[in-house]
Structures are given as C-alpha cells and as structure tokens.
Design an enzyme around this catalytic site. Structure first.
Site, short mmCIF file in Angstrom:
data_model
loop_
_atom_site.label_atom_id
_atom_site.label_comp_id
_atom_site.label_asym_id
_atom_site.label_seq_id
_atom_site.Cartn_x
_atom_site.Cartn_y
_atom_site.Cartn_z
N ASP A 30 33.46 44.62 39.93
CA ASP A 30 32.12 44.39 39.42
C ASP A 30 31.56 43.05 39.89
OD1 ASP A 30 33.67 42.76 37.83
OD2 ASP A 30 32.97 43.59 35.92
N SER A 31 32.38 42.29 40.62
CA SER A 31 31.88 41.10 41.32
C SER A 31 30.76 41.43 42.29
CB SER A 31 33.03 40.42 42.07
OG SER A 31 33.75 41.35 42.86
N ASP A 84 36.29 49.06 39.09
CA ASP A 84 36.06 48.36 37.83
C ASP A 84 35.17 49.18 36.92
OD1 ASP A 84 37.45 45.98 37.62
OD2 ASP A 84 35.95 44.80 38.70
N LYS A 140 39.87 49.99 36.59
CA LYS A 140 40.33 48.71 36.03
C LYS A 140 39.45 48.33 34.86
CE LYS A 140 39.71 44.60 38.11
NZ LYS A 140 39.02 43.81 37.05
N GLU A 185 39.08 45.21 31.53
CA GLU A 185 39.48 43.88 31.09
C GLU A 185 39.94 43.92 29.63
OE1 GLU A 185 36.27 41.52 33.96
OE2 GLU A 185 36.30 41.13 31.79
N GLU A 194 44.14 36.42 36.02
CA GLU A 194 43.11 35.56 36.63
C GLU A 194 43.06 34.19 35.97
OE1 GLU A 194 38.37 35.46 37.86
OE2 GLU A 194 39.26 37.32 37.11
#
Length: 274
Positions: free
Chosen positions: A49-50, A88, A118, A120, A186
C-alpha cells in the site's frame, strides 16, 4: 481436468519452508514492467500500500483503496510468473471483523489471482489471521512499525525499544500461532528482531530490522533511487535512477528546443527523400 502438476510460481508454503535455509528476497512492485524486473531474482513481490505515496502522491497509506490495490495487483500478476505475489490489504478493509477481512481478502485474491494477502497488526489481529487461514487465505503478517497505525503510534518511530520489546515478542508469537506463513518486522531494533526470528517458526522479513531476520524487503522505488522525497535510514540505494531520468528529460527538452531531435535517423521520408 486436475490442477497442473508443475507449479512454476512459488507458493506461501515454499516461502515458509525457507526458514533456516535461505534468506527470503522481497521487493515491492506496482506495475507490469517493474514486476518483470523483480520476478527474475525475488522470492516474493509485495504489492504494498506504499503505492499510495510512491505512485499516487498521497501523504500516507491511509487513503489507499481496495480498487487501487486490485488494479496494481492485476498489473503485477501480469508481469510475473515465478515469484509469490502478496497484496496488502488497505486501511479499513479488515480491521472491523474477521468476516469483513475474509470478504475483502477473497475479493483481492479472486480479482487478481495473487496467492496471499498481507495485513498489519499482532495480538489484536491474531483471530482475524486464524479466520482467514482456516478459510484458505494465506496471510503475511506485519508488526513493529505499522504505517496504517501511524496516527496512534505517534509517527514513524522505531518500535520495541526497552519495555516495549515484550509487546513485539507477543505480537510475533500471536501471528505465528494464528497461522501466518511469514511476518514483516518494520523498524525494530536489530537485536530484538534477531531474537524474534529465532523464537518463531515462520520467516521474519525485515525492513529496518537488522541482518538477523530471515529475509529482507525494500520499496523498489527507494532502492532504485526513483523516490527521492526522503530516504529512510534503512534504505540502501543500489542505483540513482531518479537522477539519471531527470538528466535524460533535461537532455530531451534541450534537443527539442534546439531542433536537434528528431534527427534524420528518427524520421520517415518518401521516395523523393522528403
């Protein structure tokens, strides 16, 4: 017909099996041409999602939508045939409940053909991870600095210092026990990341977490020097393509203004040479 016997593309089980064997190589990609470049040498391509910041100019990842992730996921799948593609789940698409997470993860996989998602979060997302895995959706977890929680974390700070280390140990154990096939660490102190890596049975993928993780991931635009707004400490620039591209654009503009381009070799002529 039965499923094909020869499976060219790596699967989540293949990545999990690399634990203790070979470091896992991961890069992000968001487009077909870049996916083709990464596919040759990477074990995993992460459609991160960056992309919201790198490609779309957003101030954070929070504005990224399901539609954006699916569109870029489709492009990456078209450009790769060997690496495992992980996509993501964007902010707001999975936090509400395991059922919400399943609906959106299933949509991502169905519309892109990718083999994993993925998300978080650690202890508080373990139930969701287990729910997804039990229903056939492989999950890469992500703990430490979780960019979608940047507002509650107080910025892009290193996580797990001092007494906070216990939280990350618990997060790592929770996602591994829930069935995640790997976990991104991270911005975690290197010593803690190494301890976590030795303490769980799934690969840890580090980004700003030291050399003792089971693999590493970088945003490809950072690694190639294409994204130059800022450079995190954990990024190593393997090229300066942004500078090279800027110089090329300037040279092109100068040639056009000087009528040096197009030259005869770039032009077409009739029989009379006109």
């Amino acid at each position: 017909m039965s499923a094909t016997a020869s499976q060219k593309r790596l699967m989540p089980t293949d990545i999990r099996a690399l634990k203790g064997q070979s470091p896992v190589v991961v890069l992000t990609a968001y487009t077909t041409p870049v996916a083709k470049l990464a596919d040759a040498d990477c074990d995993v391509i992460l459609v991160g999602d960056s992309l919201g910041m790198v490609l779309h100019g957003l101030p954070s990842t929070l504005g990224v939508t399901m539609e954006m992730m699916i569109l870029h996921g489709q492009a990456v799948m078209r450009g790769s045939d060997r690496a495992l593609v992980v996509i993501d789940m964007p902010f707001g698409s999975y936090e509400e409940s395991p059922a919400q997470a399943f609906r959106n993860a299933a949509r991502i996989m169905a519309e892109t053909g990718a083999s994993a998602v993925k998300l978080e979060g650690g202890v508080h997302m373990a139930e969701t991870i287990a729910f997804l895995v039990a229903r056939g959706i492989p999950v890469m977890a992500h703990i430490g600095l979780t960019p979608q929680s940047v507002n509650t974390l107080g910025g892009y700070k290193v996580q797990g210092k001092g007494d906070d280390a216990a939280r990350l140990r618990a997060d790592a154990k929770a996602v591994a026990d829930a069935g995640a096939f790997s976990v991104v660490l991270e911005k975690v102190p290197a010593g803690l990341a190494g301890e976590i890596s030795r303490g769980i049975d799934i690969p840890t993928i580090g980004i700003g977490a030291g050399v003792d993780c089971d693999g590493q991931v970088l945003v490809i635009d950072d690694m190639l020097g294409l994204f130059a707004d800022f450079k995190p400490k954990f990024v190593k620039r393997y090229a300066e393509l942004g500078k090279t591209a800027a110089e090329a654009v300037a040279a092109y503009a100068a040639d056009v203004r000087a009528r040096a381009f197009p030259a005869p070799e770039h032009s077409f002529f009739d029989e009379a040479g006109k």
